[in-house]
Design a protein around this motif. Structure first.
Motif, PDB file in Angstrom:
ATOM      1  N   ALA A   3       0.474  -1.570  -0.048  1.00 14.95           N
ATOM      2  CA  ALA A   3       0.039   0.255   0.087  1.00 14.95           C
ATOM      3  C   ALA A   3       1.006   1.061  -0.175  1.00 14.95           C
ATOM      4  O   ALA A   3       1.005   2.047  -1.086  1.00 14.95           O
ATOM      5  CB  ALA A   3      -1.018  -0.365   1.096  1.00 14.95           C
ATOM      6  N   GLY A   4       2.111   1.131   0.836  1.00 16.58           N
ATOM      7  CA  GLY A   4       3.030   2.075   0.487  1.00 16.58           C
ATOM      8  C   GLY A   4       3.429   2.515  -0.760  1.00 16.58           C
ATOM      9  O   GLY A   4       3.595   3.705  -1.002  1.00 16.58           O
ATOM     10  N   ALA A   5       3.781   1.297  -1.279  1.00 15.53           N
ATOM     11  CA  ALA A   5       4.411   1.869  -2.200  1.00 15.53           C
ATOM     12  C   ALA A   5       3.074   2.422  -2.977  1.00 15.53           C
ATOM     13  O   ALA A   5       4.007   3.838  -4.226  1.00 15.53           O
ATOM     14  CB  ALA A   5       5.011   0.501  -2.975  1.00 15.53           C
ATOM     15  N   HIS A   6       2.245   1.835  -3.100  1.00 19.28           N
ATOM     16  CA  HIS A   6       1.083   2.229  -4.453  1.00 19.28           C
ATOM     17  C   HIS A   6       0.961   3.960  -3.804  1.00 19.28           C
ATOM     18  O   HIS A   6       1.048   3.819  -5.141  1.00 19.28           O
ATOM     19  CB  HIS A   6      -0.867   1.776  -3.828  1.00 19.28           C
ATOM     20  N   LEU A   7       1.048   3.928  -2.473  1.00 24.12           N
ATOM     21  CA  LEU A   7       0.042   5.792  -2.397  1.00 24.12           C
ATOM     22  C   LEU A   7       2.113   6.798  -3.354  1.00 24.12           C
ATOM     23  O   LEU A   7       1.641   7.512  -4.050  1.00 24.12           O
ATOM     24  CB  LEU A   7       0.617   5.666  -0.856  1.00 24.12           C
ATOM     25  N   ARG A   8       3.045   6.339  -2.388  1.00 23.95           N
ATOM     26  CA  ARG A   8       4.533   6.838  -3.407  1.00 23.95           C
ATOM     27  C   ARG A   8       3.720   6.363  -5.065  1.00 23.95           C
ATOM     28  O   ARG A   8       4.642   7.710  -5.930  1.00 23.95           O
ATOM     29  CB  ARG A   8       6.024   5.706  -3.132  1.00 23.95           C
ATOM     30  N   SER A   9       3.619   5.724  -5.514  1.00 23.35           N
ATOM     31  CA  SER A   9       2.977   5.565  -7.024  1.00 23.35           C
ATOM     32  C   SER A   9       2.109   7.005  -7.630  1.00 23.35           C
ATOM     33  O   SER A   9       2.864   7.323  -8.255  1.00 23.35           O
ATOM     34  CB  SER A   9       3.194   3.910  -7.428  1.00 23.35           C
ATOM     35  N   ILE A  10       1.620   6.696  -6.744  1.00 18.06           N
ATOM     36  CA  ILE A  10       0.297   7.608  -7.044  1.00 18.06           C
ATOM     37  C   ILE A  10       0.979   9.186  -6.889  1.00 18.06           C
ATOM     38  O   ILE A  10       0.735  10.245  -7.534  1.00 18.06           O
ATOM     39  CB  ILE A  10      -1.066   7.698  -6.157  1.00 18.06           C
ATOM     40  N   VAL A  11       1.680   9.098  -5.418  1.00 15.76           N
ATOM     41  CA  VAL A  11       1.865  11.016  -5.261  1.00 15.76           C
ATOM     42  C   VAL A  11       3.001  11.067  -6.920  1.00 15.76           C
ATOM     43  O   VAL A  11       3.570  11.639  -7.892  1.00 15.76           O
ATOM     44  CB  VAL A  11       3.016  11.197  -3.993  1.00 15.76           C
ATOM     45  N   GLY A  12       3.941  10.167  -7.034  1.00 18.07           N
ATOM     46  CA  GLY A  12       4.632  10.018  -8.848  1.00 18.07           C
ATOM     47  C   GLY A  12       3.548  10.779  -9.999  1.00 18.07           C
ATOM     48  O   GLY A  12       4.201  11.445 -10.881  1.00 18.07           O
ATOM     49  N   LEU A  13       2.073  10.189 -10.124  1.00 15.41           N
ATOM     50  CA  LEU A  13       1.376   9.874 -11.362  1.00 15.41           C
ATOM     51  C   LEU A  13       1.529  11.565 -10.876  1.00 15.41           C
ATOM     52  O   LEU A  13       1.364  12.029 -12.345  1.00 15.41           O
ATOM     53  CB  LEU A  13       0.275   9.320 -10.784  1.00 15.41           C
ATOM     54  N   ILE A  14       0.777  12.052  -9.877  1.00 13.75           N
ATOM     55  CA  ILE A  14       0.164  13.546  -9.718  1.00 13.75           C
ATOM     56  C   ILE A  14       1.708  14.463 -10.157  1.00 13.75           C
ATOM     57  O   ILE A  14       1.201  15.589 -10.808  1.00 13.75           O
ATOM     58  CB  ILE A  14      -0.024  13.930  -8.223  1.00 13.75           C
ATOM     59  N   GLU A  15       2.737  14.130  -8.934  1.00 15.99           N
ATOM     60  CA  GLU A  15       4.166  14.747  -9.560  1.00 15.99           C
ATOM     61  C   GLU A  15       4.378  15.289 -11.490  1.00 15.99           C
ATOM     62  O   GLU A  15       4.458  16.796 -11.444  1.00 15.99           O
ATOM     63  CB  GLU A  15       4.754  14.567  -8.959  1.00 15.99           C
ATOM     64  N   SER A  16       3.969  14.076 -11.787  1.00 15.77           N
ATOM     65  CA  SER A  16       4.507  13.658 -12.985  1.00 15.77           C
ATOM     66  C   SER A  16       3.367  14.628 -14.092  1.00 15.77           C
ATOM     67  O   SER A  16       3.465  14.482 -15.785  1.00 15.77           O
ATOM     68  CB  SER A  16       4.911  12.190 -13.809  1.00 15.77           C
ATOM     69  N   GLY A  17       2.577  14.955 -13.709  1.00 21.01           N
ATOM     70  CA  GLY A  17       1.036  15.545 -14.253  1.00 21.01           C
ATOM     71  C   GLY A  17       0.264  14.231 -15.460  1.00 21.01           C
ATOM     72  O   GLY A  17      -0.244  14.755 -16.420  1.00 21.01           O
ATOM     73  N   ARG A  18      -0.025  13.226 -14.346  1.00 19.64           N
ATOM     74  CA  ARG A  18      -0.395  11.846 -15.543  1.00 19.64           C
ATOM     75  C   ARG A  18      -1.977  12.607 -15.423  1.00 19.64           C
ATOM     76  O   ARG A  18      -2.081  13.097 -14.815  1.00 19.64           O
ATOM     77  CB  ARG A  18      -0.458  10.866 -14.605  1.00 19.64           C
ATOM     78  N   GLN A  26      -6.421   4.805 -10.263  1.00 18.69           N
ATOM     79  CA  GLN A  26      -5.005   4.660  -9.038  1.00 18.69           C
ATOM     80  C   GLN A  26      -5.740   4.420  -7.753  1.00 18.69           C
ATOM     81  O   GLN A  26      -5.227   4.102  -6.444  1.00 18.69           O
ATOM     82  CB  GLN A  26      -3.857   4.699  -8.888  1.00 18.69           C
ATOM     83  N   LEU A  27      -6.570   6.109  -7.002  1.00 18.01           N
ATOM     84  CA  LEU A  27      -6.590   5.844  -6.097  1.00 18.01           C
ATOM     85  C   LEU A  27      -7.807   5.227  -5.411  1.00 18.01           C
ATOM     86  O   LEU A  27      -8.286   4.250  -4.320  1.00 18.01           O
ATOM     87  CB  LEU A  27      -7.297   7.384  -5.727  1.00 18.01           C
ATOM     88  N   GLN A  28      -8.452   4.782  -6.523  1.00 21.62           N
ATOM     89  CA  GLN A  28      -9.606   3.880  -6.284  1.00 21.62           C
ATOM     90  C   GLN A  28      -9.197   2.483  -5.892  1.00 21.62           C
ATOM     91  O   GLN A  28      -9.323   1.524  -4.527  1.00 21.62           O
ATOM     92  CB  GLN A  28     -10.654   4.077  -7.478  1.00 21.62           C
ATOM     93  N   ALA A  29      -8.167   1.618  -6.852  1.00 26.34           N
ATOM     94  CA  ALA A  29      -7.576   0.610  -6.145  1.00 26.34           C
ATOM     95  C   ALA A  29      -7.338   0.919  -4.484  1.00 26.34           C
ATOM     96  O   ALA A  29      -7.464  -0.036  -3.708  1.00 26.34           O
ATOM     97  CB  ALA A  29      -6.152   0.511  -7.237  1.00 26.34           C
ATOM     98  N   VAL A  30      -6.780   2.142  -4.460  1.00 24.63           N
ATOM     99  CA  VAL A  30      -5.520   2.055  -2.992  1.00 24.63           C
ATOM    100  C   VAL A  30      -6.821   1.496  -2.327  1.00 24.63           C
ATOM    101  O   VAL A  30      -6.936   1.406  -0.880  1.00 24.63           O
ATOM    102  CB  VAL A  30      -4.882   2.800  -3.011  1.00 24.63           C
ATOM    103  N   GLU A  31      -8.044   2.461  -2.206  1.00 30.48           N
ATOM    104  CA  GLU A  31      -8.690   2.550  -1.616  1.00 30.48           C
ATOM    105  C   GLU A  31     -10.182   1.628  -1.136  1.00 30.48           C
ATOM    106  O   GLU A  31     -10.216   0.712  -0.456  1.00 30.48           O
ATOM    107  CB  GLU A  31     -10.229   2.638  -1.925  1.00 30.48           C
TER     108      GLU A  31
END
Length: 73
Positions: A3-18, A26-31
């Motif tokens: 879960a922690g790695a998945h959240l870090r991945s989501i932060v990366g998606l946000i930072e890269s402007g996806r 991805q947030l739904q998958a974590v939820e």
């Protein structure tokens, strides 16, 4: 992926402007994973803690513990 790695991945998606749709997916998958973990915790507690309470143990104490846990679910 944890879960922690998945959240870090989501932060990366946000930072890269996806695209927002990718991030939302991805947030739904974590939820869903969190909801699943909460259900597993509740079932585990019911199976192992409450159902195995000895006659000599305080059922009230086990119930109080469950009430405490359920506040976070």
């Amino acid at each position: 992926m944890s879960a922690g790695a998945h959240l870090r991945s989501i932060v990366g998606l946000i930072e890269s402007g996806r695209p927002c749709a990718d991030i939302a997916q991805q947030l739904q998958a974590v939820e869903k994973a969190i909801v699943s973990a909460k259900k597993a915790l509740t079932h585990d507690h019911l199976d192992h803690c409450l159902s195995h309470t000895q006659a000599t143990e305080s059922m009230g104490s086990a119930g109080e513990e469950f009430c405490t846990i359920s506040k976070y679910l």
